[in-house]
Design a protein around this motif. Structure first.
Motif, mmCIF file in Angstrom:
data_model
loop_
_atom_site.group_PDB
_atom_site.id
_atom_site.type_symbol
_atom_site.label_atom_id
_atom_site.label_comp_id
_atom_site.label_asym_id
_atom_site.label_seq_id
_atom_site.Cartn_x
_atom_site.Cartn_y
_atom_site.Cartn_z
ATOM 1 N N ASP A 195 -8.984 2.236 2.413
ATOM 2 C CA ASP A 195 -7.531 2.007 2.313
ATOM 3 C C ASP A 195 -6.779 2.777 3.407
ATOM 4 O OD1 ASP A 195 -7.735 0.245 0.192
ATOM 5 O OD2 ASP A 195 -7.561 1.812 -1.327
ATOM 6 N N ALA A 196 -7.338 3.916 3.795
ATOM 7 C CA ALA A 196 -6.727 4.679 4.896
ATOM 8 C C ALA A 196 -6.767 3.842 6.178
ATOM 9 C CB ALA A 196 -7.459 6.002 5.092
ATOM 10 N N GLU A 197 -7.901 3.160 6.395
ATOM 11 C CA GLU A 197 -8.029 2.300 7.590
ATOM 12 C C GLU A 197 -6.978 1.196 7.571
ATOM 13 O OE1 GLU A 197 -9.682 2.754 10.197
ATOM 14 O OE2 GLU A 197 -10.965 4.376 9.461
ATOM 15 N N THR A 198 -6.761 0.617 6.403
ATOM 16 C CA THR A 198 -5.744 -0.435 6.288
ATOM 17 C C THR A 198 -4.378 0.124 6.683
ATOM 18 O OG1 THR A 198 -6.986 -1.469 4.516
ATOM 19 C CG2 THR A 198 -4.675 -2.085 4.671
ATOM 20 N N LEU A 246 0.872 -1.183 0.000
ATOM 21 C CA LEU A 246 0.000 0.000 0.000
ATOM 22 C C LEU A 246 0.908 1.232 0.000
ATOM 23 C CD1 LEU A 246 -2.745 1.405 0.291
ATOM 24 C CD2 LEU A 246 -2.685 0.904 2.744
ATOM 25 N N ASP A 247 0.635 2.155 -0.913
ATOM 26 C CA ASP A 247 1.551 3.282 -1.112
ATOM 27 C C ASP A 247 1.120 4.497 -0.280
ATOM 28 O OD1 ASP A 247 3.202 5.251 -1.961
ATOM 29 O OD2 ASP A 247 2.720 5.099 -4.090
ATOM 30 N N PHE A 248 1.882 4.808 0.756
ATOM 31 C CA PHE A 248 1.587 5.975 1.594
ATOM 32 C C PHE A 248 2.629 7.072 1.378
ATOM 33 C CE2 PHE A 248 -1.462 5.747 5.439
ATOM 34 C CZ PHE A 248 -2.472 5.238 4.646
ATOM 35 N N PHE A 249 3.391 7.024 0.265
ATOM 36 C CA PHE A 249 4.322 8.139 0.036
ATOM 37 C C PHE A 249 4.279 8.685 -1.396
ATOM 38 C CE2 PHE A 249 8.655 7.476 -1.927
ATOM 39 C CZ PHE A 249 8.409 6.237 -2.505
ATOM 40 N N ILE A 254 6.977 -0.488 9.641
ATOM 41 C CA ILE A 254 5.775 -0.186 8.840
ATOM 42 C C ILE A 254 5.955 -0.755 7.431
ATOM 43 C CG2 ILE A 254 4.482 1.711 7.772
ATOM 44 C CD1 ILE A 254 5.108 3.367 10.355
ATOM 45 N N PHE A 255 7.143 -0.537 6.874
ATOM 46 C CA PHE A 255 7.438 -1.055 5.530
ATOM 47 C C PHE A 255 7.305 -2.578 5.495
ATOM 48 C CE2 PHE A 255 10.707 -3.078 2.885
ATOM 49 C CZ PHE A 255 10.303 -2.649 1.627
ATOM 50 N N GLU A 256 7.870 -3.230 6.510
ATOM 51 C CA GLU A 256 7.864 -4.707 6.502
ATOM 52 C C GLU A 256 6.461 -5.284 6.610
ATOM 53 O OE1 GLU A 256 10.730 -5.484 9.555
ATOM 54 O OE2 GLU A 256 12.413 -5.493 8.111
ATOM 55 N N ARG A 257 5.511 -4.466 7.050
ATOM 56 C CA ARG A 257 4.112 -4.915 7.099
ATOM 57 C C ARG A 257 3.362 -4.559 5.813
ATOM 58 N NH1 ARG A 257 5.050 -5.099 12.512
ATOM 59 N NH2 ARG A 257 3.600 -6.462 13.586
ATOM 60 N N GLY A 258 4.082 -3.986 4.838
ATOM 61 C CA GLY A 258 3.453 -3.763 3.534
ATOM 62 C C GLY A 258 2.997 -2.346 3.255
ATOM 63 N N LEU A 259 3.517 -1.367 4.035
ATOM 64 C CA LEU A 259 3.122 0.025 3.786
ATOM 65 C C LEU A 259 4.346 0.836 3.376
ATOM 66 C CD1 LEU A 259 0.479 1.812 4.158
ATOM 67 C CD2 LEU A 259 1.584 2.671 6.206
ATOM 68 N N LEU A 316 -3.759 2.745 8.574
ATOM 69 C CA LEU A 316 -3.741 3.072 10.011
ATOM 70 C C LEU A 316 -3.479 1.822 10.849
ATOM 71 C CD1 LEU A 316 -6.773 5.528 10.139
ATOM 72 C CD2 LEU A 316 -4.426 6.084 10.828
ATOM 73 N N GLU A 317 -4.119 0.722 10.455
ATOM 74 C CA GLU A 317 -3.954 -0.522 11.210
ATOM 75 C C GLU A 317 -2.491 -1.011 11.122
ATOM 76 O OE1 GLU A 317 -6.103 -1.416 13.334
ATOM 77 O OE2 GLU A 317 -4.751 -3.041 13.906
ATOM 78 N N ILE A 318 -1.906 -0.870 9.941
ATOM 79 C CA ILE A 318 -0.503 -1.281 9.776
ATOM 80 C C ILE A 318 0.398 -0.419 10.662
ATOM 81 C CG2 ILE A 318 1.445 -1.335 8.154
ATOM 82 C CD1 ILE A 318 -0.574 -2.098 5.958
ATOM 83 N N ILE A 319 0.164 0.892 10.656
ATOM 84 C CA ILE A 319 1.000 1.795 11.469
ATOM 85 C C ILE A 319 0.830 1.443 12.952
ATOM 86 C CG2 ILE A 319 1.302 4.211 12.201
ATOM 87 C CD1 ILE A 319 0.514 5.023 9.310
ATOM 88 N N ARG A 320 -0.418 1.227 13.369
ATOM 89 C CA ARG A 320 -0.688 0.906 14.785
ATOM 90 C C ARG A 320 0.066 -0.373 15.187
ATOM 91 N NH1 ARG A 320 -5.967 0.951 14.322
ATOM 92 N NH2 ARG A 320 -6.277 3.163 14.673
#
Ligand SMILES: Cc1ncc(COP(=O)(O)O)c(C=O)c1O
Length: 462
Positions: A446-449, A61-64, A419-424, A451-455
């Protein structure tokens, strides 16, 4: 009966990097410039929307967004269609010599976002110069300001990033490694602090730091730099590379007034925060409610064309006075990139709708960004090392701190990797900040996904 579909999740088929990715990374390390940074073992193979896949079948998932560039995500059909259509017509005829409808209409479209009615009932007019990159737009801005005012000095800010060419690195104030060994740089450039409310400069407070910086500039004008030799002050209305920082409300109105008082050009570098990312077309427009903030010159790149290389310098007609032939570019305003910019603007403005993103991508950035900011702020209660969560729209910074409140760059790095290693996909900035700058097509789901990865990643660090 309706069945709820599970939100899409990253797919991690191998550990990162997988075998095919590893081979490409090894070849890359052998043949490409030693200056390239490789913060994560990821190699893009293909993308779709906010998802990017590597050659091993891992989908992230691309957050950058390739540093706030991929406004419409990856391979957006509307952008792809526009590029394909233009490329079959013509790919290049130098814009410095021949007008082209596609760039004429792009300029007309861009200036509509800044032109305002004047007191005499006429419209303020702006003009556009097209380049290929952010740095080129910044170089052009400096040249124009000097040429127009007949003055030489430029004032920039600490923590800023303006690009890698000689003028642009001189203005940049974020890292000495960008300058070490490259001097001499451009003469007559000074840096003043950026008003960061979380780390107020000059011994001030979060509320007063904007005025403190303005007073500092006034002091320079008394004892150090003759104000009538200052051509321009260049500032990011929201600072990107320096840490995704939003200045206090009174800073830009004060800066505008100071520039007016001394006949100085005010340049806003909107390369990272512009093009709808903060929820307005340009980030300075978030401050219009606090007073007069209109600049004289604006630089735009990154998010303008979903990754096709094009940049723009926008200037008031009364300022764009450089003579015929004094500035140009072979590729600048390339028609294929201009087609991508039109298609990107269609989506940002809402002329073309993107499914699940409401009226326009600009509105979506405001809405989904507000939700992300609220949820990330909530995480501060669980994770005290999240010292500050700030931003506007899809321009959000998470600052990591030590128990004494000082920046914790090492923890930020660990968080970023987890965070990266979890796919973000994410990227650092500033001393201890992770930037959240996803494509503007990010849906709430997708934002929820994300957020969950970051958490989960932050829990691992706690
Ligand atoms: C605010 C700002 N200005 C200018 C630039 C330089 O842009 P480019 O890398 O396209 O030259 C950047 C790049 O990160 C930027 O963030």
């Amino acid at each position: 009966m309706t069945t709820a579909t599970k939100p899409r999740q990253p797919i991690l088929k191998t550990s990162l990097p997988g075998p095919k990715t590893k081979v490409i990374m090894e070849r890359d390390a052998q043949h490409l410039s030693t200056s390239y940074v490789r913060p994560y073992p990821f190699v893009p193979d293909h993308g779709e929307g906010v998802w990017l896949s590597d050659p091993d079948g891992n989908t992230m998932l691309d957050f950058f967004a390739g540093i706030a560039v991929s406004t419409t995500g990856h391979a957006h059909p509307h952008v792809v269609g526009a590029v394909q259509e233009q490329i079959t017509k013509f790919t290049h005829v130098c814009l410095s010599d021949y007008p082209q409808e596609i760039t004429t209409s792009l300029a007309e479209r861009l200036v509509k976002h800044v032109e305002r009615p004047l007191a005499d009932g006429t419209d303020e007019k702006w003009r556009v110069f097209f380049g290929n990159s952010g740095a080129e737009a910044v170089e052009a801005a400096v040249k124009l300001a000097r040429n127009h005012t007949g003055r030489s000095h430029i004032i920039s800010t600490m923590g800023s990033f303006h690009g890698r060419t000689y003028g642009a690195i001189t203005l940049t104030g974020s890292k000495t490694k960008y300058k070490r060994g490259f001097g001499p740089l451009l003469p007559a450039v000074s840096h003043v602090p950026y008003p960061n409310p979380f780390r107020p400069p000059l011994g001030s407070t979060p509320e007063a730091c904007g005025q403190a910086v303005l007073n500092h500039i006034r002091e320079l004008f008394v004892g150090v730099i003759p104000s009538d030799e200052v051509a321009a002050i260049i500032v990011e209305p929201m600072q990107g590379e320096g840490g995704y920082i939003v200045p206090p409300a009174d800073f830009l109105p004060g800066l505008r007034a100071l520039c007016d008082e001394h006949g100085i050009m005010l340049i806003y570098d909107e390369v990272q925060a512009g093009m709808g990312r903060t929820g307005k077309m340009f980030s300075y427009q978030q401050f219009e409610q606090y007073g007069e903030v209109q600049p004289d010159i604006i630089t735009v790149a990154k998010g303008i064309a979903s990754g096709m290389p094009i940049s723009a310098l926008l200037a008031k007609e009364s300022v764009m006075t450089w003579p015929v032939g004094s500035h140009g570019s072979t590729y600048g305003g390339n028609p294929v990139a201009a087609a991508a910019a039109h298609a990107t603007l269609d989506l940002i403005e809402g002329v073309v709708k993107h499914p699940g993103c409401g009226e326009s991508l600009m509105q979506n950035a405001a809405d989904v960004g507000a939700h992300l900011l609220t949820e990330l702020k909530k995480m501060q209660a669980e994770f005290p090392f999240l010292g500050d969560v700030r931003g506007q729209g899809l321009f959000i910074g998470l600052e990591f701190v030590k128990p004494d409140g000082s920046p914790d760059g090492a923890l930020r790095d660990r968080a970023s990797t987890a965070i990266f290693e979890r796919g973000l996909l994410n990227l650092d900035c500033g001393e201890a900040v992770i930037r959240v700058s996803p494509p503007l097509i990010l849906t709430r789901e997708d934002a929820e996904t994300g957020l969950e990865i970051i958490r989960e990643a932050l829990r691992e660090l706690s």
